[in-house]
Write a protein that holds these residues in place. Structure first.
Motif, PDB file in Angstrom:
ATOM      1  N   GLY A 196       0.779  -1.219   0.000  1.00  0.00           N
ATOM      2  CA  GLY A 196       0.000   0.000   0.000  1.00  0.00           C
ATOM      3  C   GLY A 196       0.809   1.266   0.000  1.00  0.00           C
ATOM      4  O   GLY A 196       0.240   2.356   0.209  1.00  0.00           O
ATOM      5  N   VAL A 197       2.118   1.212  -0.257  1.00  0.00           N
ATOM      6  CA  VAL A 197       2.933   2.423  -0.279  1.00  0.00           C
ATOM      7  C   VAL A 197       2.559   3.292  -1.457  1.00  0.00           C
ATOM      8  O   VAL A 197       2.498   4.521  -1.356  1.00  0.00           O
ATOM      9  CB  VAL A 197       4.425   2.055  -0.294  1.00  0.00           C
ATOM     10  CG1 VAL A 197       5.291   3.289  -0.479  1.00  0.00           C
ATOM     11  CG2 VAL A 197       4.816   1.321   0.981  1.00  0.00           C
ATOM     12  N   ASP A 198       2.328   2.698  -2.603  1.00  0.00           N
ATOM     13  CA  ASP A 198       1.924   3.440  -3.805  1.00  0.00           C
ATOM     14  C   ASP A 198       0.912   2.585  -4.555  1.00  0.00           C
ATOM     15  O   ASP A 198       0.709   1.402  -4.226  1.00  0.00           O
ATOM     16  CB  ASP A 198       3.135   3.779  -4.676  1.00  0.00           C
ATOM     17  CG  ASP A 198       3.973   2.573  -5.023  1.00  0.00           C
ATOM     18  OD1 ASP A 198       3.402   1.565  -5.490  1.00  0.00           O
ATOM     19  OD2 ASP A 198       5.207   2.604  -4.831  1.00  0.00           O
ATOM     20  N   TYR A 204       1.089  -4.138  -4.117  1.00  0.00           N
ATOM     21  CA  TYR A 204      -0.127  -4.775  -3.614  1.00  0.00           C
ATOM     22  C   TYR A 204      -0.727  -3.913  -2.500  1.00  0.00           C
ATOM     23  O   TYR A 204      -0.004  -3.369  -1.661  1.00  0.00           O
ATOM     24  CB  TYR A 204       0.204  -6.168  -3.067  1.00  0.00           C
ATOM     25  CG  TYR A 204      -1.000  -6.951  -2.609  1.00  0.00           C
ATOM     26  CD1 TYR A 204      -1.830  -7.582  -3.526  1.00  0.00           C
ATOM     27  CD2 TYR A 204      -1.302  -7.043  -1.247  1.00  0.00           C
ATOM     28  CE1 TYR A 204      -2.933  -8.297  -3.098  1.00  0.00           C
ATOM     29  CE2 TYR A 204      -2.402  -7.761  -0.817  1.00  0.00           C
ATOM     30  CZ  TYR A 204      -3.216  -8.386  -1.751  1.00  0.00           C
ATOM     31  OH  TYR A 204      -4.317  -9.087  -1.331  1.00  0.00           O
ATOM     32  N   PRO A 205      -2.061  -3.778  -2.448  1.00  0.00           N
ATOM     33  CA  PRO A 205      -2.677  -2.931  -1.412  1.00  0.00           C
ATOM     34  C   PRO A 205      -2.359  -3.432   0.001  1.00  0.00           C
ATOM     35  O   PRO A 205      -1.926  -4.566   0.198  1.00  0.00           O
ATOM     36  CB  PRO A 205      -4.172  -3.033  -1.719  1.00  0.00           C
ATOM     37  CG  PRO A 205      -4.241  -3.441  -3.151  1.00  0.00           C
ATOM     38  CD  PRO A 205      -3.050  -4.291  -3.397  1.00  0.00           C
ATOM     39  N   ALA A 210     -10.496  -6.716   2.820  1.00  0.00           N
ATOM     40  CA  ALA A 210     -10.749  -7.184   1.456  1.00  0.00           C
ATOM     41  C   ALA A 210      -9.504  -7.781   0.827  1.00  0.00           C
ATOM     42  O   ALA A 210      -9.594  -8.602  -0.103  1.00  0.00           O
ATOM     43  CB  ALA A 210     -11.275  -6.036   0.602  1.00  0.00           C
ATOM     44  N   PHE A 211      -8.310  -7.382   1.265  1.00  0.00           N
ATOM     45  CA  PHE A 211      -7.056  -7.867   0.682  1.00  0.00           C
ATOM     46  C   PHE A 211      -6.223  -8.667   1.689  1.00  0.00           C
ATOM     47  O   PHE A 211      -5.031  -8.871   1.473  1.00  0.00           O
ATOM     48  CB  PHE A 211      -6.227  -6.674   0.186  1.00  0.00           C
ATOM     49  CG  PHE A 211      -6.892  -5.883  -0.896  1.00  0.00           C
ATOM     50  CD1 PHE A 211      -6.812  -6.284  -2.211  1.00  0.00           C
ATOM     51  CD2 PHE A 211      -7.617  -4.727  -0.595  1.00  0.00           C
ATOM     52  CE1 PHE A 211      -7.422  -5.542  -3.208  1.00  0.00           C
ATOM     53  CE2 PHE A 211      -8.230  -3.991  -1.586  1.00  0.00           C
ATOM     54  CZ  PHE A 211      -8.134  -4.393  -2.908  1.00  0.00           C
ATOM     55  N   ALA A 212      -6.832  -9.124   2.739  1.00  0.00           N
ATOM     56  CA  ALA A 212      -6.073  -9.811   3.781  1.00  0.00           C
ATOM     57  C   ALA A 212      -5.995 -11.319   3.562  1.00  0.00           C
ATOM     58  O   ALA A 212      -5.055 -11.971   4.017  1.00  0.00           O
ATOM     59  CB  ALA A 212      -6.685  -9.524   5.153  1.00  0.00           C
ATOM     60  N   SER A 213      -6.969 -11.891   2.873  1.00  0.00           N
ATOM     61  CA  SER A 213      -6.966 -13.347   2.700  1.00  0.00           C
ATOM     62  C   SER A 213      -5.855 -13.775   1.737  1.00  0.00           C
ATOM     63  O   SER A 213      -5.453 -13.035   0.834  1.00  0.00           O
ATOM     64  CB  SER A 213      -8.324 -13.815   2.172  1.00  0.00           C
ATOM     65  OG  SER A 213      -8.554 -13.303   0.866  1.00  0.00           O
ATOM     66  N   VAL A 214      -5.380 -14.989   1.941  1.00  0.00           N
ATOM     67  CA  VAL A 214      -4.311 -15.528   1.087  1.00  0.00           C
ATOM     68  C   VAL A 214      -4.813 -15.744  -0.338  1.00  0.00           C
ATOM     69  O   VAL A 214      -4.083 -15.494  -1.310  1.00  0.00           O
ATOM     70  CB  VAL A 214      -3.785 -16.842   1.688  1.00  0.00           C
ATOM     71  CG1 VAL A 214      -2.715 -17.457   0.796  1.00  0.00           C
ATOM     72  CG2 VAL A 214      -3.242 -16.609   3.078  1.00  0.00           C
ATOM     73  N   ARG A 215      -6.047 -16.183  -0.467  1.00  0.00           N
ATOM     74  CA  ARG A 215      -6.593 -16.404  -1.802  1.00  0.00           C
ATOM     75  C   ARG A 215      -6.658 -15.104  -2.585  1.00  0.00           C
ATOM     76  O   ARG A 215      -6.302 -15.069  -3.776  1.00  0.00           O
ATOM     77  CB  ARG A 215      -7.988 -17.022  -1.676  1.00  0.00           C
ATOM     78  CG  ARG A 215      -8.629 -17.393  -2.999  1.00  0.00           C
ATOM     79  CD  ARG A 215     -10.020 -17.955  -2.787  1.00  0.00           C
ATOM     80  NE  ARG A 215      -9.970 -19.143  -1.924  1.00  0.00           N
ATOM     81  CZ  ARG A 215     -11.050 -19.777  -1.510  1.00  0.00           C
ATOM     82  NH1 ARG A 215     -12.261 -19.326  -1.833  1.00  0.00           N
ATOM     83  NH2 ARG A 215     -10.940 -20.838  -0.742  1.00  0.00           N
ATOM     84  N   TYR A 262      -4.995 -11.472  -6.926  1.00  0.00           N
ATOM     85  CA  TYR A 262      -4.645 -10.108  -7.325  1.00  0.00           C
ATOM     86  C   TYR A 262      -3.265 -10.094  -7.988  1.00  0.00           C
ATOM     87  O   TYR A 262      -3.075  -9.436  -9.018  1.00  0.00           O
ATOM     88  CB  TYR A 262      -4.660  -9.181  -6.102  1.00  0.00           C
ATOM     89  CG  TYR A 262      -4.375  -7.733  -6.432  1.00  0.00           C
ATOM     90  CD1 TYR A 262      -5.416  -6.863  -6.748  1.00  0.00           C
ATOM     91  CD2 TYR A 262      -3.068  -7.242  -6.433  1.00  0.00           C
ATOM     92  CE1 TYR A 262      -5.151  -5.531  -7.061  1.00  0.00           C
ATOM     93  CE2 TYR A 262      -2.799  -5.931  -6.744  1.00  0.00           C
ATOM     94  CZ  TYR A 262      -3.844  -5.076  -7.064  1.00  0.00           C
ATOM     95  OH  TYR A 262      -3.574  -3.758  -7.374  1.00  0.00           O
ATOM     96  N   SER A 263      -2.321 -10.783  -7.392  1.00  0.00           N
ATOM     97  CA  SER A 263      -0.968 -10.800  -7.959  1.00  0.00           C
ATOM     98  C   SER A 263      -0.962 -11.453  -9.344  1.00  0.00           C
ATOM     99  O   SER A 263      -0.280 -10.989 -10.267  1.00  0.00           O
ATOM    100  CB  SER A 263      -0.017 -11.549  -7.023  1.00  0.00           C
ATOM    101  OG  SER A 263       0.025 -10.940  -5.747  1.00  0.00           O
ATOM    102  N   PHE A 264      -1.726 -12.513  -9.500  1.00  0.00           N
ATOM    103  CA  PHE A 264      -1.782 -13.188 -10.804  1.00  0.00           C
ATOM    104  C   PHE A 264      -2.436 -12.284 -11.845  1.00  0.00           C
ATOM    105  O   PHE A 264      -1.979 -12.210 -12.993  1.00  0.00           O
ATOM    106  CB  PHE A 264      -2.563 -14.498 -10.670  1.00  0.00           C
ATOM    107  CG  PHE A 264      -2.376 -15.442 -11.821  1.00  0.00           C
ATOM    108  CD1 PHE A 264      -1.340 -16.358 -11.820  1.00  0.00           C
ATOM    109  CD2 PHE A 264      -3.239 -15.419 -12.907  1.00  0.00           C
ATOM    110  CE1 PHE A 264      -1.158 -17.229 -12.885  1.00  0.00           C
ATOM    111  CE2 PHE A 264      -3.069 -16.279 -13.964  1.00  0.00           C
ATOM    112  CZ  PHE A 264      -2.024 -17.188 -13.964  1.00  0.00           C
TER     113      PHE A 264
END
Length: 652
Positions: free
Chosen positions: A215-217, A221-222, A228-233, A238-240
């Protein structure tokens, strides 16, 4: 005890043998064949066998597991913590497969001069001296011991397991060679490689975001503090997705702000260019292969349409041509089988043709009970043909150059008006076989006796007269068998004219005359050969005589004319002396009154002495010639001159 046990066993086996003989069964049939035991010490794997092919497919799983899971566990630490026990089990199962693969490589044979080498000592030496052994040995090093130093959450210590990638390449090549759908497999392989690349890129992106700070920029990754972005799935998805955006360059990617982000974007864009070029090239090859396959299987429709259009062919005829092409393409009918199989060896062509066409060919009446080798020769000569609805296969009165076998479809025997149908032929029927056998007495000769019209789309096999004649020339017994069957069929149809006995006798006489002419030609050939040999021998003898004459011309030690004269004078004087002595004796005898009888006897004695002197002189000359072979002797002309001189001297 052992001895008694052997005796009982012998009696038992004897009884079994007697029972088997009573039942009409042999000893081998009584015993069930035992399964051969595998000698594991001499066990060698043939690389062309199914076991080796299946093992290569099994080795794909551990290699891809290491390629996909190790990087994922390293970058997504939460996944490694949640399923650590499962990953440990899978890790060591893959290591166990690696060890088994190494053992199998020690036992994998290789070809030498086309023969599989089964000497285990040579196989082990060959593998130990190869580069593959070093790579496999490094891939099996126990780098897991580094867990004690770095901790169990550092799976990248197993990075040496990536070195077994060669097994995947070998397995992919084998599968592509064996699969019936190579183009589909190439596309699937390409998609799998792209997925692995995107997976690695996504993992590296998430690790870089963790290094820079979540989340720096907007580029990284947020912040994972957001539910909303904490789960491993969600992190992986998102990365893919972000990796797909970068490598495909089809979406708006946030502007990078730091050096690490710029370097990552530059590397990804360069990889994207290379991947795009590879994908385009591979897909282009697949499309080219598909086009080439269609061109080989089916005639080029575009060329035919261009020809018909440029030649101003009628629309009706062009429609028939288009319908024929459409029928071939929709039903996947192949009309160029011989061209497709031409690349294979003749033996494989024969086996494929037998498996495809022999059931149809064996249904033909005249070919039933023929030799199998004859049918195998004929199946290579069959030509597939496709006829459209309403098209005539043959017309009455046409000269028959081939016979037809119906593979699929229905054909009608129609009258000259093209409407009245006498019979309908279906799958397995045949026609036109009599016109290509040249049976004597056939009323129709080689002419067609009926009109054959295709009711719908019909698939036929045609066998030309030339091909059948060439094949039957090598099978005279089959030729006589087929002609006899053809006569029987013509007799039933009433189309065979029986030749009178005189004509049969004339045929036999003609056969005998032809046989005698053949024997005469053979004798003439032998005589010509003998005359040629005699002429060759005469030429050799003449050449030898000329050589001897040439060699005798150099003999120079002949007796000179002076010596000849001296010898002649000496012999003449001797003859004269003897003659004088004879005359004196004659006078003495005359004075004594011996009478005419004694004078006559003196004359005869004188003549005999002269003849003996001439013979002695000739012997002396011949003896001198034989005693000294270097002087070369006397020529025939010189001997004649000497004899003339001698006779002149004797007369004088």
């Amino acid at each position: 005890m052992n001895r008694w046990a052997q005796v009982f066993r012998w009696h038992r086996m004897k009884k079994v043998d007697e029972d088997g003989e009573k039942k009409g069964e042999s000893k081998d049939e009584q015993r069930t064949p035992a399964k051969p035991k595998v000698n594991w010490r001499e066990w060698v794997i043939d690389p062309s066998e199914e076991f080796y092919y299946g093992w290569l497919q099994a080795m794909i799983l551990p290699v891809f597991y290491n390629w996909v899971v190790l990087i994922c566990r390293t970058c997504f630490t939460e996944i490694d913590k949640q399923y650590l026990t499962l990953f440990f089990i899978l890790d060591y199962l893959s290591d166990l497969l690696y060890v088994a693969d190494t053992i199998i490589k020690f036992r994998t044979g290789f070809l030498e001069q086309g023969i599989l080498v089964k000497d285990t000592a040579r196989l082990q030496k060959r593998y130990l001296c190869s580069t593959s052994f070093l790579v496999d040995l490094v891939s099996l090093l126990p780098t897991d011991l580094l867990y004690f130093y770095f901790g169990v959450h550092h799976p990248m210590v197993r990075i040496n397991r990536f070195l077994r990638t060669s097994r995947v390449n070998e397995a992919v090549d084998r599968i592509e060679t064996r699969t019936s759908y190579p183009n589909i497999f190439r596309i699937s392989k390409l998609m799998l490689y792209i997925f692995v690349l995107l997976h690695w890129n996504a993992c590296i992106y998430f690790a870089l975001s963790n290094y820079i700070g979540f989340g720096v920029d907007p580029w990284v990754y947020p912040n994972n503090s957001d539910p909303a972005f904490a789960s491993v799935r969600r992190q992986y998805y998102y990365s893919f997705w972000f990796s797909v955006l970068i490598l495909t360059t089809v979406g708006d990617v946030p502007q990078p702000e730091c050096e690490e982000e710029y370097l990552f974007m530059i590397a990804d864009l360069l990889i994207a260019v290379l991947v795009f070029a590879y994908v385009v090239g591979d897909v282009g090859n697949v499309i080219t292969n598909l086009r080439d396959r269609d061109n080989v299987f089916f005639p080029n429709h575009e060329l035919v349409k261009s020809y018909l259009r440029n030649r101003y062919i009628s629309k009706e005829l062009r429609k028939r041509v288009n319908d024929w092409y459409q029928h071939l393409y929709i039903n996947r009918k192949i009309t160029r089988e011989n061209e497709i199989l031409r690349q294979l060896p003749v033996q494989l062509q024969t086996e494929i043709a037998v498996s495809v066409h022999l059931p149809t060919l064996s249904k033909v009446t005249i070919f039933q009970n023929c030799e199998t080798s004859l049918l195998e020769e004929l199946v290579l000569k069959l030509t597939p043909q496709v006829y459209s609805p309403g098209e005539y296969v043959c017309r009455k009165g046409d000269v028959g150059h081939e016979m037809y076998i119906i593979k699929e479809g229905k054909l009608a025997v129609v009258a000259d008006d093209g409407i009245t149908q006498y019979a309908v032929l279906s799958d397995g029927n045949f026609f036109g076989e009599i016109s290509i056998l040249n049976i004597k007495g056939n009323k129709s000769g080689n002419r067609r006796t009926a009109n054959i019209q295709s009711i719908g789309h019909s698939d036929l096999f045609s066998l030309s007269k030339e091909d059948l004649t060439n094949v039957l020339s090598e099978f005279p017994a089959a030729k006589r068998h087929l002609e006899e069957k053809g006569r029987q069929i013509l007799t039933k149809m009433g189309m065979l004219v029986e030749a009178p006995a005189s004509e049969e006798e004339q045929e036999k006489m003609q056969t005998k005359v032809e046989r005698l002419e053949g024997n005469l030609n053979i004798l003439q050939t032998k005589l010509a050969r003998l005359m040629a040999e005699l002429e060759s021998s005469n030429r050799k003898i003449l050449a030898r005589v000329k050589q001897l004459e040439f060699e005798t011309e150099d003999w120079v030690n002949y007796p000179s004319e002076t010596e000849e004269g001296e010898r002649v004078d000496e012999l003449g004087s001797e003859v004269k002396g003897e003659r004088g002595e004879g005359e004196g004796e004659e006078q003495v005898s005359a004075s004594k009154g011996d009478g005419c009888g004694e004078a006559k006897g003196g004359d005869e004695g004188e003549t005999g002495q002269m003849e003996r002197g001439g013979q002695e002189m000739a012997r002396a000359l011949e003896g001198g010639k034989e005693s000294d072979p270097s002087d070369g002797g006397m020529e025939t002309g010189q001997k004649q001159v000497f004899n003339d001189r001698l006779m002149t001297g004797s007369s004088s």
